[in-house]
Design a protein around this motif. Sequence first.
Motif, PDB file in Angstrom:
ATOM      1  N   LYS A  29       0.918  -1.325  -0.081  1.00 41.38           N
ATOM      2  CA  LYS A  29      -0.192  -0.199  -0.038  1.00 41.38           C
ATOM      3  C   LYS A  29       0.855   1.225  -0.125  1.00 41.38           C
ATOM      4  O   LYS A  29       0.715   2.242   0.865  1.00 41.38           O
ATOM      5  CB  LYS A  29      -0.802  -0.073   1.156  1.00 41.38           C
ATOM      6  N   ALA A  30       1.495   1.269  -1.064  1.00 42.29           N
ATOM      7  CA  ALA A  30       2.630   2.532  -1.290  1.00 42.29           C
ATOM      8  C   ALA A  30       2.337   3.483  -2.535  1.00 42.29           C
ATOM      9  O   ALA A  30       1.504   2.980  -3.366  1.00 42.29           O
ATOM     10  CB  ALA A  30       4.014   2.114  -1.262  1.00 42.29           C
ATOM     11  N   LYS A  31       2.659   4.507  -2.442  1.00 39.28           N
ATOM     12  CA  LYS A  31       2.595   5.357  -3.657  1.00 39.28           C
ATOM     13  C   LYS A  31       3.497   5.234  -4.759  1.00 39.28           C
ATOM     14  O   LYS A  31       4.514   4.683  -4.399  1.00 39.28           O
ATOM     15  CB  LYS A  31       2.759   6.902  -3.260  1.00 39.28           C
ATOM     16  N   VAL A  32       3.057   5.328  -6.029  1.00 31.80           N
ATOM     17  CA  VAL A  32       4.000   4.981  -7.144  1.00 31.80           C
ATOM     18  C   VAL A  32       4.514   6.238  -8.002  1.00 31.80           C
ATOM     19  O   VAL A  32       3.602   6.908  -8.198  1.00 31.80           O
ATOM     20  CB  VAL A  32       3.338   3.913  -8.018  1.00 31.80           C
ATOM     21  N   ILE A  33       5.600   6.342  -8.304  1.00 29.07           N
ATOM     22  CA  ILE A  33       6.057   7.417  -9.048  1.00 29.07           C
ATOM     23  C   ILE A  33       6.731   6.575 -10.311  1.00 29.07           C
ATOM     24  O   ILE A  33       7.790   5.884  -9.969  1.00 29.07           O
ATOM     25  CB  ILE A  33       7.271   8.075  -8.454  1.00 29.07           C
ATOM     26  N   ILE A  34       6.228   6.829 -11.492  1.00 28.78           N
ATOM     27  CA  ILE A  34       6.877   6.262 -12.649  1.00 28.78           C
ATOM     28  C   ILE A  34       7.781   7.250 -13.245  1.00 28.78           C
ATOM     29  O   ILE A  34       7.472   8.560 -13.669  1.00 28.78           O
ATOM     30  CB  ILE A  34       5.888   5.718 -13.624  1.00 28.78           C
TER      31      ILE A  34
END
Length: 289
Positions: A29-34
């Motif tokens: 349940k983490a935020k994602v940065i692509i």
Amino acid sequence: MKTILLATDFSASAKDAARYGFDLACRIKAKVIIINAMIITAEVPQPGFAAWPGGEFDSLLQDYVNELQDFKTELESGLAPDAYHPPVQCINEAGRLTDVISKAVAENNADLVVIGTHMGGLMSSLLVGNHAGQLIDATTGPLLIVKPGTVFKPVKKIAFATDFNNPEKDLAIIYSLIPFAKLLNAEILLAHVTDQQEEEEQDRLQKTLAEYLVELSNRADYPHIYYRLIHNARTEAGLVWLCEHGQVDMLAMAHHSRNIFAEYFGHSHTKNMNKLSALPLLVFPLTVD
């Protein structure tokens, strides 16, 4: 762990790593940065290479922005309606991969960077090449390197390879690893490869490992930590055996960047294992005083 940064150049191997990282983010349940880093023309080592006209360069950047959005949509489309949907941010910048990632990590407080072992796909003449080794040296935080074709599965056991040369620093890394393992409900296996066959030396190593576990149990509330001695004259061979036969899902190692003379006359166990092991490799930077 709140934010995971996924580096991609849209090659098949980079997308495999990003998918693994995305599934990992959903799991914890983490935020994602692509993020995509496009090399600027001044860095392309081609004699007589002309600078891109401004309009064409802007158009190229927009192509990558569109590619990032398409990949974001692809990742999100695979989620079930009732599954955790992580917030996803896209970043596209021109520059060296190591610089772009370092900036993004600092500005977004990223806890983990995920990359593939090969970077060099779409429009490869303009993209950074295979920079896993450089990122291993440059990383200031945990770096997860994923092999092509790796599909995410629950991580039940993480092996942390240690040589006991820096016990206090190893402990600090293990304390950083414990919260990650807790999120995954994974065991931590302290692994040490030794060629010592004498019973007295084996007893000393067993005592050292036992003292490690006592220290950990006193300071960390996580009982799922074990140790194992692996008898082999070569460190990498012992760790490869562990990865293949030890029911391990992820290998963690400490790494310190080395100067140019060390690169020529020495070797890095971490970089060697990046080449030899099929498991995801979690690299922690080890500062050298």
